[in-house]
Enzyme design. Structure first.
Site, mmCIF file in Angstrom:
data_model
loop_
_atom_site.group_PDB
_atom_site.id
_atom_site.type_symbol
_atom_site.label_atom_id
_atom_site.label_comp_id
_atom_site.label_asym_id
_atom_site.label_seq_id
_atom_site.Cartn_x
_atom_site.Cartn_y
_atom_site.Cartn_z
ATOM 1 N N CYS A 121 -7.267 -18.741 -44.584
ATOM 2 C CA CYS A 121 -8.466 -19.277 -43.921
ATOM 3 C C CYS A 121 -8.174 -19.757 -42.505
ATOM 4 O O CYS A 121 -9.089 -20.088 -41.757
ATOM 5 C CB CYS A 121 -9.071 -20.397 -44.753
ATOM 6 S SG CYS A 121 -9.274 -19.929 -46.477
ATOM 7 N N HIS A 260 -13.634 -23.888 -40.351
ATOM 8 C CA HIS A 260 -13.593 -23.006 -41.518
ATOM 9 C C HIS A 260 -14.616 -23.515 -42.535
ATOM 10 O O HIS A 260 -14.714 -24.721 -42.785
ATOM 11 C CB HIS A 260 -12.184 -23.014 -42.111
ATOM 12 C CG HIS A 260 -12.114 -22.392 -43.460
ATOM 13 N ND1 HIS A 260 -12.687 -21.172 -43.738
ATOM 14 C CD2 HIS A 260 -11.553 -22.825 -44.628
ATOM 15 C CE1 HIS A 260 -12.484 -20.891 -45.011
ATOM 16 N NE2 HIS A 260 -11.800 -21.865 -45.568
ATOM 17 N N ASN A 291 -17.489 -19.207 -48.916
ATOM 18 C CA ASN A 291 -16.194 -19.279 -48.234
ATOM 19 C C ASN A 291 -15.641 -17.862 -48.096
ATOM 20 O O ASN A 291 -15.244 -17.247 -49.082
ATOM 21 C CB ASN A 291 -15.248 -20.166 -49.054
ATOM 22 C CG ASN A 291 -13.865 -20.291 -48.438
ATOM 23 O OD1 ASN A 291 -13.470 -19.497 -47.598
ATOM 24 N ND2 ASN A 291 -13.121 -21.298 -48.883
#
Ligand code: UT7
Length: 339
Positions: A121, A260, A291
């Site tokens: 990420c 993020h 996500n």
């Protein structure tokens, strides 16, 4: 002997962003039955209402081609001007050759330097930092940085800890030379002592009783949610503050915060602990995107610019964090308006 022809340092900036979100929208209601959960729990704990998932026959690179073509067109350059492709991903299903070279071939950028980075990420922010430094050093001129994932291929729909979180999508930016400093210093690092907090397992190199086992099953993401949550909340605010300081600005000179998209409660906590003023527009793409790991920052950037065109050319703090555990943050000037 001293070498000659060392090029003068060159500033860089983000020229454009392009995004691809798969057509299929998957609401929480489609996920909850297999994990004994509820739409209400998922929304309260993460902010996620729905996410996009790719079709079974739609590959990571299929999606990446779409996002990259948009980014290149918006940058006002041609494919042959791209001399480097950095592809951040953890879900390309081949060890070699890289996703970046498949993308290069599909785009017709056959001579560009092309490689993947595995920083989960944080991968997109790692890529932005590398692109800026490659341009500064004269190694590259126009770099395509792609953050892309098809995490639905690596998520167990029955895993209560991950099934509602991860999703698919790709974001891409073109980074090129600039007169002004359009990308501030990257503050990055890792906390390898937490290396086992998020994993993709089993590996294809599994040993049992000292022997290599060839049929180990399909790898899926596993994560210790609370452990990662606590780390992100406590450790990432100082990283963000350092990136603002390193860029030589104060928080009130930021127009946007694009972290993020892991959990809306992490986003809220970072905004608070970094003391970002209300004037800073905060990306909350997680609500309808979930996500998407390395893709989450460029996807959120694309949406923020579509919803707030006044942010083009303004300063934004980016921060990525995830499996490793690894992190990277920088202040960037958001791309100018494209035609
Ligand atoms: O992108 C890479 C970086 N990743 C992250 O930043 C992820 C960080 N972690 C998180 O976002 C959160 O930890 C999660 C969203 C994954 C989980 O949320 P949480 O608030 O940490 O939940 P928890 O594991 O502490 O569980 C709280 C409660 C428990 O019930 P009790 O013991 O309080 O009765 C769990 O059994 O929620 C229960 N629970 C669930 N309930 C419904 C755990 N998972 C679920 C579920 N649905 N899926």
């Amino acid at each position: 002997m001293t070498l000659i022809n060392n090029p003068a340092p060159q500033n860089s900036r983000i020229f454009s962003v392009g995004a691809y979100r798969p057509e299929r929208v998957v609401p929480n209601s489609e996920i909850v039955d297999l994990i004994d959960s509820t739409d209400e729990w998922i929304q309260q704990r993460t902010g996620i209402e729905s996410r996009h998932r790719a079709a079974a026959d739609q590959s990571l690179v299929d999606m990446s081609v779409e996002a990259s073509i948009i980014a290149i067109k918006r940058a006002g350059i041609t494919v042959d001007q791209i001399d480097s492709i950095i592809f951040a991903t953890i879900s390309y299903p081949y060890q070699a050759p890289s996703a970046a070279t498949e993308l290069a071939a599909r785009l017709g950028a056959n001579t560009a330097a092309a490689w993947d980075i595995s920083a989960a990420c944080a991968g997109f922010s790692y890529g932005v930092g590398m692109a800026a430094d490659l341009i500064r050093g004269g190694t590259a001129r126009y770099v395509l940085v792609v953050g892309g994932e098809k995490l639905s291929d690596f998520t167990d729909p029955t895993d209560r800890a991950t099934a509602f979180i991860f999703a698919d999508g790709v974001g891409a930016v073109v980074i090129g030379p600039s007169e002004n400093v359009g990308i501030g210093p990257t503050i990055w690092g890792s906390d390898a002592s937490n290396r086992d907090a998020i994993t993709l397992e089993p590996s294809f190199l599994e040993f049992k009783n000292g022997k290599h086992v060839s049929d180990v099953g399909w790898p899926n993401i596993a994560q210790e949610g609370q452990r990662v949550f606590r780390w992100a909340v406590y450790e990432m605010a100082p990283v963000g503050r350092k990136a603002i300081e390193a860029a030589g600005i104060t928080p009130d000179q930021l127009a946007a915060f694009i972290p993020h998209q892991a959990n809306e409660r992490i986003i809220d906590s970072l905004v608070k602990s970094m003391g970002l003023p209300d004037t800073v527009e905060v990306a909350r793409d997680i609500r309808t995107t979930g996500n998407t790991s390395s893709a989450s920052i460029p996807l959120a950037m694309d949406r923020l610019l579509a919803e707030h065109p006044e942010l083009h050319g303004k300063n934004a703090l980016l921060i990525g964090f995830g499996a490793g555990l690894v992190f990277a943050a920088q202040v960037v000037e958001l791309p100018p308006k494209w035609s």
